[in-house]
Write an enzyme that holds these catalytic residues in place. Structure first.
Site, PDB file in Angstrom:
ATOM      1  N   ASN A   9       0.858  -1.179   0.000  1.00  0.00           N
ATOM      2  CA  ASN A   9       0.000   0.000   0.000  1.00  0.00           C
ATOM      3  C   ASN A   9       0.896   1.232   0.000  1.00  0.00           C
ATOM      4  O   ASN A   9       1.498   1.566   1.019  1.00  0.00           O
ATOM      5  CB  ASN A   9      -0.904  -0.015   1.239  1.00  0.00           C
ATOM      6  CG  ASN A   9      -1.716   1.270   1.380  1.00  0.00           C
ATOM      7  OD1 ASN A   9      -1.840   2.051   0.443  1.00  0.00           O
ATOM      8  ND2 ASN A   9      -2.261   1.488   2.570  1.00  0.00           N
ATOM      9  N   TRP A  10       0.992   1.887  -1.140  1.00  0.00           N
ATOM     10  CA  TRP A  10       1.898   3.029  -1.273  1.00  0.00           C
ATOM     11  C   TRP A  10       1.385   4.276  -0.562  1.00  0.00           C
ATOM     12  O   TRP A  10       2.126   5.254  -0.417  1.00  0.00           O
ATOM     13  CB  TRP A  10       2.135   3.358  -2.746  1.00  0.00           C
ATOM     14  CG  TRP A  10       2.910   2.331  -3.496  1.00  0.00           C
ATOM     15  CD1 TRP A  10       3.376   1.134  -3.039  1.00  0.00           C
ATOM     16  CD2 TRP A  10       3.338   2.415  -4.871  1.00  0.00           C
ATOM     17  NE1 TRP A  10       4.036   0.460  -4.025  1.00  0.00           N
ATOM     18  CE2 TRP A  10       4.031   1.225  -5.173  1.00  0.00           C
ATOM     19  CE3 TRP A  10       3.183   3.367  -5.874  1.00  0.00           C
ATOM     20  CZ2 TRP A  10       4.575   0.973  -6.431  1.00  0.00           C
ATOM     21  CZ3 TRP A  10       3.714   3.120  -7.130  1.00  0.00           C
ATOM     22  CH2 TRP A  10       4.417   1.934  -7.404  1.00  0.00           C
ATOM     23  N   LYS A  11       0.125   4.273  -0.172  1.00  0.00           N
ATOM     24  CA  LYS A  11      -0.502   5.446   0.447  1.00  0.00           C
ATOM     25  C   LYS A  11      -0.279   6.670  -0.469  1.00  0.00           C
ATOM     26  O   LYS A  11      -0.302   6.537  -1.683  1.00  0.00           O
ATOM     27  CB  LYS A  11       0.011   5.640   1.862  1.00  0.00           C
ATOM     28  CG  LYS A  11      -0.195   4.391   2.732  1.00  0.00           C
ATOM     29  CD  LYS A  11       0.044   4.635   4.195  1.00  0.00           C
ATOM     30  CE  LYS A  11      -0.189   3.345   4.969  1.00  0.00           C
ATOM     31  NZ  LYS A  11      -0.098   3.573   6.440  1.00  0.00           N
ATOM     32  N   HIS A  93      -9.604   1.218   5.072  1.00  0.00           N
ATOM     33  CA  HIS A  93      -8.332   1.393   5.776  1.00  0.00           C
ATOM     34  C   HIS A  93      -8.557   2.363   6.936  1.00  0.00           C
ATOM     35  O   HIS A  93      -9.357   3.296   6.847  1.00  0.00           O
ATOM     36  CB  HIS A  93      -7.275   1.936   4.821  1.00  0.00           C
ATOM     37  CG  HIS A  93      -5.891   1.893   5.376  1.00  0.00           C
ATOM     38  ND1 HIS A  93      -5.424   2.829   6.274  1.00  0.00           N
ATOM     39  CD2 HIS A  93      -4.863   1.023   5.172  1.00  0.00           C
ATOM     40  CE1 HIS A  93      -4.179   2.541   6.602  1.00  0.00           C
ATOM     41  NE2 HIS A  93      -3.807   1.445   5.954  1.00  0.00           N
ATOM     42  N   GLU A  95      -7.002   4.786   7.964  1.00  0.00           N
ATOM     43  CA  GLU A  95      -6.784   6.191   7.640  1.00  0.00           C
ATOM     44  C   GLU A  95      -7.997   6.783   6.935  1.00  0.00           C
ATOM     45  O   GLU A  95      -8.288   7.973   7.095  1.00  0.00           O
ATOM     46  CB  GLU A  95      -5.515   6.329   6.788  1.00  0.00           C
ATOM     47  CG  GLU A  95      -4.263   6.039   7.599  1.00  0.00           C
ATOM     48  CD  GLU A  95      -3.055   5.654   6.795  1.00  0.00           C
ATOM     49  OE1 GLU A  95      -2.024   5.334   7.409  1.00  0.00           O
ATOM     50  OE2 GLU A  95      -3.134   5.655   5.543  1.00  0.00           O
ATOM     51  N   GLU A 164      -5.675  -4.849  10.633  1.00  0.00           N
ATOM     52  CA  GLU A 164      -4.648  -3.839  10.863  1.00  0.00           C
ATOM     53  C   GLU A 164      -4.951  -3.104  12.165  1.00  0.00           C
ATOM     54  O   GLU A 164      -5.769  -2.181  12.177  1.00  0.00           O
ATOM     55  CB  GLU A 164      -4.620  -2.825   9.709  1.00  0.00           C
ATOM     56  CG  GLU A 164      -4.123  -3.375   8.392  1.00  0.00           C
ATOM     57  CD  GLU A 164      -3.703  -2.263   7.449  1.00  0.00           C
ATOM     58  OE1 GLU A 164      -2.596  -2.337   6.920  1.00  0.00           O
ATOM     59  OE2 GLU A 164      -4.480  -1.302   7.280  1.00  0.00           O
ATOM     60  N   GLY A 170       2.192   2.411  10.979  1.00  0.00           N
ATOM     61  CA  GLY A 170       3.108   3.539  10.850  1.00  0.00           C
ATOM     62  C   GLY A 170       3.728   3.995  12.153  1.00  0.00           C
ATOM     63  O   GLY A 170       4.353   5.056  12.216  1.00  0.00           O
ATOM     64  N   SER A 208       3.114  -2.206  10.540  1.00  0.00           N
ATOM     65  CA  SER A 208       4.569  -2.194  10.771  1.00  0.00           C
ATOM     66  C   SER A 208       5.220  -3.550  10.509  1.00  0.00           C
ATOM     67  O   SER A 208       6.096  -3.991  11.252  1.00  0.00           O
ATOM     68  CB  SER A 208       4.895  -1.711  12.196  1.00  0.00           C
ATOM     69  OG  SER A 208       4.449  -0.379  12.389  1.00  0.00           O
ATOM     70  N   GLY A 229       2.759  -1.256   4.402  1.00  0.00           N
ATOM     71  CA  GLY A 229       2.796   0.186   4.194  1.00  0.00           C
ATOM     72  C   GLY A 229       4.189   0.679   3.890  1.00  0.00           C
ATOM     73  O   GLY A 229       4.690   0.566   2.774  1.00  0.00           O
ATOM     74  N   GLY A 230       4.866   1.236   4.896  1.00  0.00           N
ATOM     75  CA  GLY A 230       6.172   1.865   4.689  1.00  0.00           C
ATOM     76  C   GLY A 230       7.199   0.981   4.012  1.00  0.00           C
ATOM     77  O   GLY A 230       7.950   1.436   3.133  1.00  0.00           O
TER      78      GLY A 230
END
Length: 246
Positions: A9-11, A93, A95, A164, A170, A208, A229-230
């Site tokens: 997931n590049w966000k 998600h 977010e 999640e 994050g 994470s 994610g990251g």
């Protein structure tokens, strides 16, 4: 036996150059022993589709509208995503739930819209730190998933579910393998009561995930891969996580 799936997931990250370098690095490291996908920002769907057309990597989006079309400025429909060859779309998600006040029913309606156009929704569920500390984790994730199960009906077995925990997204904090497995087992049991396909459904963990913890997480009986994610923004890290899944 369920095949593992790892989704990046590049966000809201990316650029033409960065995307090209990232995808080239991932492709050069293949083949992998699991299924791979990247969910990219809307403006990069076209170039991602072209770049990955001759590869085993799949692509998707990070959200879609619950509406088919109309006066919904800024929204992107599932039909539009289908035209770009999207295999997956992330819905619900944390977010989106947190920053855009998306409720359980809206998430369910988005999942239904995606399936109507042949796109697999990756439905995210998860609790906040306050909810976990209050002992509400089970109730929260079951409520979130229940809305989707009810809305999808007999198609519930066609979605992917991603657990999640909000407190691990994050933050550098990760649920222990035992904590993650407990929630995944709970979700699998809930799905078993709703669909005959529950035992073959893909349940992902996100929060994470890194190269050094991926193998232990993915080794749990009900964790079938990760929503990353990251670490999905660094080819070396993403490849290492995919290796752990394969």
């Amino acid at each position: 036996m369920r095949r593992k799936l790892v989704v990046g997931n590049w966000k809201m990250h990316g650029s033409h150059q960065a995307n090209a370098e990232l995808l080239a690095g991932i492709r050069a490291a293949g083949p992998f022993g699991c299924d791979l996908a990247v969910c990219v920002p809307f403006p990069y769907l076209s170039e991602t589709a072209v770049t990955l057309a001759a590869s085993d990597l799949r692509w998707g989006a990070q959200d879609c509208s619950a509406h088919a079309q109309g006066a919904y400025t800024g929204e992107v429909s599932a039909a539009m995503l289908h035209e770009f060859g999207c295999r997956y779309v992330i819905v619900g998600h944390s977010e989106r739930r947190g920053y855009h006040a998306e409720g359980d029913q809206l998430v369910a309606d988005k999942a239904k819209a995606a399936l109507a156009h042949g796109i697999t929704p990756i439905v995210c569920v998860g609790e906040t730190l306050a909810q976990r500390e209050a002992g509400e984790t089970d109730a929260v994730v079951k409520r979130q998933l229940s809305a989707v199960i009810h809305t999808l009906g007999h198609c519930a077995g066609e979605m992917v579910v991603a657990y999640e925990p909000v407190w691990a997204i994050g933050t550098g904090r990760t649920a222990t393998p035992e904590q993650a497995q407990a929630v995944h087992a709970l979700l699998r049991t809930q799905l078993q009561a709703a669909t005959a396909h529950a035992d073959t459904m893909t349940l992902l963990y996100g929060g994470s995930v890194k190269p050094d913890n991926a193998s232990t997480l993915f080794g749990q009986p009900d964790i079938d891969g990760g929503l990353i994610g990251g670490a999905a923004l660094k080819a070396a890290d993403f490849v290492a996580i995919c290796r752990a899944a394969g």
